[in-house]
Design an enzyme around this catalytic site. Structure first.
Site, short mmCIF file in Angstrom:
data_model
loop_
_atom_site.label_atom_id
_atom_site.label_comp_id
_atom_site.label_asym_id
_atom_site.label_seq_id
_atom_site.Cartn_x
_atom_site.Cartn_y
_atom_site.Cartn_z
N ASP A 1 40.47 43.41 46.04
CA ASP A 1 39.57 44.43 46.60
C ASP A 1 38.22 44.38 45.90
OD1 ASP A 1 40.40 45.48 44.23
OD2 ASP A 1 41.04 47.42 45.01
N SER A 2 38.06 43.46 44.94
CA SER A 2 36.75 43.18 44.38
C SER A 2 35.81 42.65 45.48
CB SER A 2 36.85 42.17 43.22
OG SER A 2 37.62 41.05 43.60
N GLU B 1 44.72 44.04 32.96
CA GLU B 1 43.26 43.89 32.90
C GLU B 1 42.67 44.61 31.68
OE1 GLU B 1 41.25 44.60 36.61
OE2 GLU B 1 39.27 44.49 35.70
O1 KIV Z 1 40.28 42.78 42.94
C1 KIV Z 1 40.34 41.90 42.06
O2 KIV Z 1 39.59 40.93 42.04
C2 KIV Z 1 41.36 42.06 41.03
C3 KIV Z 1 41.28 41.14 39.85
C4 KIV Z 1 40.22 41.57 38.95
C5 KIV Z 1 42.58 41.01 39.16
O3 KIV Z 1 42.18 42.92 41.11
#
Ligand code: KIV
Length: 293
Positions: free
Chosen positions: A73-74, A211
């Site tokens: 969701d990044s 994380e």
């Molecule tokens: O959404 C994302 O990219 C993540 C990673 C940082 C693990 O959850």
């Protein structure tokens, strides 16, 4: 005791058979499954995971033989330019995930359940996970949190959908914590994280992302639980690593946490190429005679 053991005997047998040949490498596995990741942990082979949100990058990643692709969701930050991961919708995640899935055969594709689609109740969580599996064709889903979301995890697992957990810095809760600083630095927070890792493991998650936590804690969790622990800022003594593709390629520039290694400075390269193009167009150097009909 694990309630849902995804370790499938048939796959285990296949891996054992391949393993007996001296040239065995997990890189030769035709499809990375949750069982393969479990085997990699057992054999001590580190798991490499990166994010992707679109067909073109997913195809490049697939060609490298990466083990896991996370449609994170990044995407909310990286693709849409939002300040947090909160605004991205389930429909948008399905759009990104289906683009990635079309490019991938071998890597395991894990898709984030976005904020607000699984915390309310377990029925809603299952409905969201089912949409991701059906409409995007993902292999697994990921969600953030420990004890608070275990009911949702249970329900999703009963439908046979593999779940990856996410503890430590959980960006969907940023407004609760108010900061992106290192998590679990106090004894109380560290104890909760370890307890949550056991809860997720016992519930039947196939892996957990940790994380931005102290490396010592990452090592402890990885030793204590029997499922793969994938770190992002959790030190090297975990079972694998994940980074956001656009960060490690140097496409994004503004985000520079200590755990981020930039393998490239792609934004500068792209700017260089685009500047050359602008120059050529303006000076009638593009197209030349060979580039026209
Ligand atoms: O959404 C994302 O990219 C993540 C990673 C940082 C693990 O959850």
């Amino acid at each position: 005791m694990q309630k849902y053991n995804f370790f499938n005997n048939v796959v285990a047998l296949q891996i054992k058979q391949i393993n007996m040949s001296s040239s065995f490498s997990f890189r030769n596995v035709q499809k990375v499954t949750t069982h393969v990741l479990q085997e990699m942990k057992l054999k001590g082979e580190k798991i490499a995971m990166l994010t992707a949100y679109d067909f073109s990058f997913a195809r490049i990643l697939e060609d490298t033989g990466i083990d896991v692709i996370l449609v994170g969701d990044s995407a909310s930050n990286v693709m849409a330019g939002h300040a947090s991961t909160l605004p991205i919708t389930l429909n948008e995640m399905i759009y990104h995930a289906s683009s990635v899935v079309r490019a991938v055969k071998r890597a395991l594709v894990v898709v984030d359940l976005p904020f607000g689609t699984y915390q309310g109740n377990s029925k809603e969580a299952l409905a969201s996970a089912v949409r991701i599996m059906k409409e995007a064709g993902a292999d697994a889903v990921k969600l953030e949190g420990g004890k608070e979301v275990v009911e949702s995890i249970d329900r999703i697992l009963t439908a046979g959908i593999p779940v990856m957990g996410h503890l430590g810095l959980t960006p969907q809760s940023i407004h609760k914590f108010g900061t992106y600083v290192v998590r679990a630095t106090t004894e109380e927070e560290a104890n909760k994280l370890v307890a949550d890792a056991h809860i997720l493991t016992d519930a039947g998650c196939f892996a957990i992302v940790l994380e931005k936590i102290p490396a010592k804690l990452g090592k402890q969790v990885s030793k204590e639980v029997n499922i793969p622990i994938i770190g992002i800022g959790a030190g090297q003594d975990v079972d694998g690593q994940v980074l956001v593709l656009h960060d490690m390629l140097g496409i994004t520039q503004e985000f520079s946490p200590r755990f981020l290694r930039r393998y490239h400075n792609l934004s500068e390269e792209v700017k260089g190429a685009v500047n050359s193009y602008i120059h050529d167009v303006k000076n009638l150097e593009f197209p030349n005679e060979r580039e026209q009909y």
